[in-house]
Scaffold this active site. Structure first.
Site, PDB file in Angstrom:
ATOM      1  N   ASP A 104       0.959  -1.192   0.035  1.00  0.00           N
ATOM      2  CA  ASP A 104       0.118   0.080  -0.001  1.00  0.00           C
ATOM      3  C   ASP A 104       0.808   1.219  -0.038  1.00  0.00           C
ATOM      4  O   ASP A 104       1.777   1.461   0.812  1.00  0.00           O
ATOM      5  CB  ASP A 104      -0.876   0.146   1.110  1.00  0.00           C
ATOM      6  CG  ASP A 104      -1.810   1.179   1.101  1.00  0.00           C
ATOM      7  OD1 ASP A 104      -2.964   0.910   0.678  1.00  0.00           O
ATOM      8  OD2 ASP A 104      -1.727   2.234   1.764  1.00  0.00           O
TER       9      ASP A 104
ATOM     10  N   ASN B   2      -2.413  13.170  -4.504  1.00  0.00           N
ATOM     11  CA  ASN B   2      -3.565  13.615  -5.463  1.00  0.00           C
ATOM     12  C   ASN B   2      -3.863  14.938  -5.000  1.00  0.00           C
ATOM     13  O   ASN B   2      -4.119  15.819  -5.825  1.00  0.00           O
ATOM     14  CB  ASN B   2      -4.689  12.471  -5.056  1.00  0.00           C
ATOM     15  CG  ASN B   2      -4.466  11.364  -6.263  1.00  0.00           C
ATOM     16  OD1 ASN B   2      -3.815  11.462  -7.258  1.00  0.00           O
ATOM     17  ND2 ASN B   2      -5.074  10.334  -5.905  1.00  0.00           N
TER      18      ASN B   2
ATOM     19  N   ASP C  76      -1.272   9.426 -10.602  1.00  0.00           N
ATOM     20  CA  ASP C  76      -1.397   8.306 -11.572  1.00  0.00           C
ATOM     21  C   ASP C  76       0.247   7.801 -11.807  1.00  0.00           C
ATOM     22  O   ASP C  76       0.797   6.870 -11.753  1.00  0.00           O
ATOM     23  CB  ASP C  76      -1.970   8.773 -13.017  1.00  0.00           C
ATOM     24  CG  ASP C  76      -3.335   8.534 -12.987  1.00  0.00           C
ATOM     25  OD1 ASP C  76      -4.076   8.051 -11.717  1.00  0.00           O
ATOM     26  OD2 ASP C  76      -4.158   9.123 -13.674  1.00  0.00           O
TER      27      ASP C  76
ATOM     28  N   GLU D 116      -4.657   2.181  -4.402  1.00  0.00           N
ATOM     29  CA  GLU D 116      -3.115   2.262  -4.341  1.00  0.00           C
ATOM     30  C   GLU D 116      -2.723   0.988  -3.763  1.00  0.00           C
ATOM     31  O   GLU D 116      -1.314   1.243  -3.057  1.00  0.00           O
ATOM     32  CB  GLU D 116      -2.877   3.464  -3.582  1.00  0.00           C
ATOM     33  CG  GLU D 116      -3.312   3.458  -1.980  1.00  0.00           C
ATOM     34  CD  GLU D 116      -4.656   4.098  -1.853  1.00  0.00           C
ATOM     35  OE1 GLU D 116      -4.889   4.337  -0.690  1.00  0.00           O
ATOM     36  OE2 GLU D 116      -5.499   3.975  -2.727  1.00  0.00           O
TER      37      GLU D 116
END
Length: 660
Positions: A531, A539, A548, A574
Site C-alpha cells: 500500500d 493526489n 497516476d 493504491e
C-alpha cells in the site's frame, strides 16, 4: 482548435518549469555570436567582412575558428593569423559547424562527468547523428544540409539540459531506469513528468534556435503521420530520426541503455535507403568522426565495424510484419497439419511433433522457440518428451553466438543440414548428435523458432528429401504458434490494469485460486499486500495526473524486482499484490523488504519533484504454510499484517506470522 493547442503548450511549459531547478529563461544563455552565426542565411548579401566582424565579437568563437583553420584537420602549409582570412578559407558551412560545437560542446558537454550519464558518449552520438543527417540532406537534394547538421547535433538537447539543470538529473534517471520494461520516453515521463524531446523543444524555442531545430526536437520520436507537417518538413524530421536509429544500430545511442529509439513506419516511406547510398555514407561518417576526435583530442571508442547491410537489416526488422509470407512448396500432408483443436501450444505442438515422427519415421525432434529478452532459442517441446520442469540442461542457443549452418538457416529462412564441421560442433554437442537438420518455423514473415531433427544413435543425416515437406509443416506450426501468442496477449489485455500495465483484480483472483490449489500437493506460496503511504496527499497536492505517475512508478519499481515465475498485480486503488511460489517464509519477507527499500530510495530521490512528500510503501505478508483454510483467510491475514505496518509508523514490512 487553436485554444486546445495553446492550452497544451501552456501545460507543457508548466511541466518544464516543474522539472528544472530554474525557469527556462534563467538558464545560462548560449553564446550570442554562436547563435547569430547559426541564423545567418546562405545568401550573397552575407559578406565575408560581416561574418568576420561577428566572430570577432565572441573571443571564444574567434579562438576556436583560428584553432580550426590552423589544425591538421585542414593542413594549410602556412599559419593563418586573421579571422578575415580564416573566414575566406573555411566558408560559411564550416563556420556554422564551429559555432555549433562552441555552443554545444564547450558550453554544455565539456564538464565534469561523474554520474551514469556519460557526456562524452552522448557527444559522440550527437556528432554521428549530425553527420548522418547532413549526409541524408545532401543526397536527397535538401537546400540547406547545414541546417540538418544543426538539427541532428541538438536533437537530444533535452537530456543534457536535464542532466545539468534538472531537479532530478538524467544520471539519477538512468540509475533507476532499465528494469521497468518500458520505453525510455515512458520512463522519462514518469520520472521527470516530461520527456527529453518535449523539454528540449521548449528550451530551443526560449533560446531562439532555428525552427528546424525546434521542430526536430519535438517530433523526432513521434508519429509524423499525425504531425500535419508539410512533406518537406516531415522529411527533415525523418532524416534525423533515421540517423538517430542508425547510430543506435552502431552501438552509439545517446545513453547506455538497452532500449532502442522508436522508428516510425513513415520514416522509411519518406526516405529511400537506396537513394542515400548507406554504405558510402557510413564510410564518410567514419572518417569525419575520426577527424573530429583528433581535433578535440578525444578518444572515441571504435564502434564502426558494422556495415551497411547490418543497418539495413535492423531497419527492415524495425519495419517488419507488413507483408505476410508463406513457405513455398507442395501442400502439407493432411495427417500432419489437420486443423488444431486447441490454441494451447502444450497440446498442439506435441501433436504436430508426433505426427511428424510417425509420418517420416524420425528419431528425435526438438522445437526451440525464441526467448526475446534473453536473445536466445530455448527448447520448449521435444520427442522423446522433455522433462516436465523444463528443457534438458544446455539445450539453448544464444542468438548472438550463432555460427555455421544455423546462420544460413536463419538468414535464408530455409531448412539446412548441420554437418560435423568446427562451426557446428557446439550445437551438435548440445543435441548429443553427430549430424542434424534445422527447419525455421515462420509466421507472417517472422521467425518463431526452429525444429531440430537428429538421431544420437546414428551418424546418418536425416533424409534431406523430406526437409522440404517438413518446412511446409513448420509454416503451419508457426501460424498456430502466432495465433496462440496473440490469443494469450488478448487474454492478458483483458486481465491487465490499463494504468500500470500489471495484471488486474481478475488475474489476481485466478493466480490465487491456481496457487492455492497446489497447496494440497505440498507446494507452498506467499503473498504480500503493498500500500502506498499517504497516497491521497499526492493526489490532493499535485493532482490526479501526478497520482497516476506515482502508481506507475511504484508498479515499475516492483516489476523490476520481480523474477520470471513470480506474480505481481494491482489489487485496487493504491494497493498491489505480489505472489511467490516459495516453501520458505523468509524468502517472502526478504523480497518484501527489497521492495520497501527500493521504493524508499526512489522516494528520497524524487523529493525534488514531489516537494514535501516522500514516497514510501507499507507491506503485509502471509504464507500458505500456516494452514489457512481458504484463499479469503490467507488474503485476510496479509491485510491484517498490512494494517499493523501502517498503524506502527508506515514504510515497513509486517508478517502475519509475527502477529500471532
Amino acid at each position: 482548435m487553436a485554444e486546445d493547442v495553446a492550452g497544451a503548450e501552456q501545460q507543457t511549459r508548466k511541466i518544464v518549469h516543474q522539472a528544472l531547478r530554474r525557469p527556462v529563461g534563467a538558464l545560462p544563455p548560449a553564446p550570442a555570436a554562436a547563435l547569430k552565426l547559426l541564423q545567418v542565411a546562405r545568401s550573397e548579401d552575407t559578406g565575408t567582412a560581416e561574418i568576420a566582424q561577428l566572430i570577432e565579437t565572441e573571443p571564444a568563437l574567434a579562438a576556436k575558428v583560428l584553432k580550426l583553420v590552423n589544425s591538421a584537420y585542414y593542413g594549410f602549409t602556412q599559419r593563418i593569423p586573421s579571422i578575415h582570412r580564416a573566414v575566406t578559407l573555411l566558408g560559411l558551412s564550416t563556420l556554422r559547424q564551429a559555432a555549433l560545437h562552441l555552443f554545444f560542446y564547450e558550453s554544455i558537454i565539456q564538464r565534469s562527468n561523474e554520474g551514469a550519464f556519460d557526456r562524452l558518449f552522448f557527444w559522440q552520438h550527437s556528432l554521428l547523428v549530425a553527420i548522418l543527417s547532413r549526409g541524408f540532406a545532401e543526397r536527397l537534394g535538401h537546400e540547406d544540409p547545414d541546417a540538418l547538421y544543426a538539427a541532428g547535433l541538438l536533437h537530444d538537447l533535452g537530456k543534457v539540459i536535464l542532466e545539468s539543470h534538472g531537479k532530478l538529473s538524467y544520471s539519477e534517471f538512468l540509475s533507476t531506469a532499465g528494469t521497468s520494461g518500458n520505453a525510455t520516453r515512458d520512463d522519462e515521463r514518469l520520472f521527470f513528468g516530461i520527456t527529453h524531446d518535449q523539454l528540449g523543444a521548449q528550451v530551443s524555442k526560449a533560446w531562439e534556435l532555428p525552427d528546424i531545430v525546434c521542430r526536430t526536437q519535438a517530433l523526432h520520436h513521434c508519429g509524423l503521420a499525425q504531425s500535419h507537417l508539410e512533406k518537406s518538413q516531415a522529411r527533415e524530421v525523418a532524416m534525423v530520426a533515421l540517423a538517430d536509429f542508425i547510430a543506435w544500430t552502431q552501438g552509439i545511442g545517446s545513453a547506455r541503455t538497452h532500449t532502442s529509439p522508436s522508428l516510425e513506419p513513415e520514416v522509411l516511406e519518406l526516405i529511400d535507403l537506396e537513394q542515400v547510398g548507406l554504405a558510402e555514407l557510413l564510410a564518410a561518417a567514419d572518417q569525419e568522426m575520426a577527424k573530429v576526435a583528433t581535433f578535440y583530442g578525444l578518444h572515441f571508442p571504435s564502434h564502426f565495424q558494422l556495415r551497411a547491410n547490418v543497418v539495413t537489416t535492423a531497419l527492415t526488422l524495425a519495419n517488419a510484419g507488413k507483408v505476410a509470407t508463406r513457405p513455398a512448396g507442395s501442400l502439407p500432408l493432411r495427417s500432419v497439419t489437420a486443423p488444431h483443436q486447441s490454441i494451447d501450444p502444450d497440446i498442439f505442438v506435441p501433436q504436430t511433433l508426433r505426427a511428424l515422427q510417425q509420418e517420416f519415421a524420425l528419431s528425435h525432434l526438438l522445437l526451440l522457440q525464441i526467448e526475446p529478452k534473453g536473445r536466445r532459442f530455448v527448447a520448449t517441446h521435444g520427442l522423446p518428451e522433455l522433462p516436465q520442469d523444463g528443457q534438458p540442461p544446455g539445450v539453448q542457443i544464444v542468438i548472438d553466438r550463432l555460427a555455421g549452418d544455423l546462420i544460413h538457416c536463419l538468414r535464408e529462412r530455409t531448412a539446412v543440414m548441420i554437418h560435423d564441421t568446427p562451426p557446428n560442433r557446439r550445437v551438435l554437442r548440445m543435441l548429443g548428435a553427430s549430424v542434424a537438420a534445422a527447419i525455421p518455423v515462420m509466421s507472417q514473415g517472422r521467425l518463431q523458432g526452429l525444429i531440430c531433427l537428429y538421431n544420437p544413435e546414428s551418424r546418418q543425416p536425416p533424409v534431406s528429401a523430406v526437409l522440404h515437406e517438413i518446412q511446409c509443416v513448420a509454416g503451419e506450426l508457426g501460424i498456430a504458434l502466432e495465433r496462440s501468442r496473440l490469443f494469450a496477449l488478448e487474454r492478458a489485455k483483458a486481465e491487465m490494469d490499463a494504468l500500470t500495465g500489471l495484471p488486474n483484480r481478475s488475474a489476481i483472483d485466478r493466480f490465487l485460486q491456481e496457487s492455492f490449489a497446489q497447496v494440497s500437493a505440498g507446494r507452498h506460496f506467499g503473498i504480500g499486500l503493498v500500500d502506498i503511504d499517504y497516497f491521497k496527499a499526492f493526489n490532493d497536492t499535485f493532482g490526479h495526473q501526478t497520482g497516476d505517475d506515482v502508481l506507475r512508478i511504484v508498479a515499475d519499481t516492483m516489476r523490476g524486482l520481480t523474477r520470471p515465475g513470480d506474480f505481481l498485480g494491482r489489487y485496487g486503488g493504491e494497493e498491489f499484490l505480489f505472489g511467490l511460489m516459495s516453501p520458505n517464509a523468509l524468502g517472502i519477507a526478504g523480497y518484501a523488504e527489497r521492495i520497501r527499500r527500493e521504493i524508499a530510495r526512489r522516494g528520497r530521490m524524487l523529493e525534488a519533484r514531489f516537494a514535501g512528500h516522500r514516497l514510501s510503501v507499507s507491506i503485509g505478508i502471509a504464507h500458505s504454510r500456516d494452514a489457512y483454510p481458504d484463499i479469503k483467510s490467507l488474503v485476510g491475514a496479509a491485510d491484517s499484517a498490512l494494517y499493523s505496518a501502517k498503524s506502527s509508523g508506515r514504510n515497513r514490512v509486517c508478517s502475519a506470522w509475527s502477529q500471532e
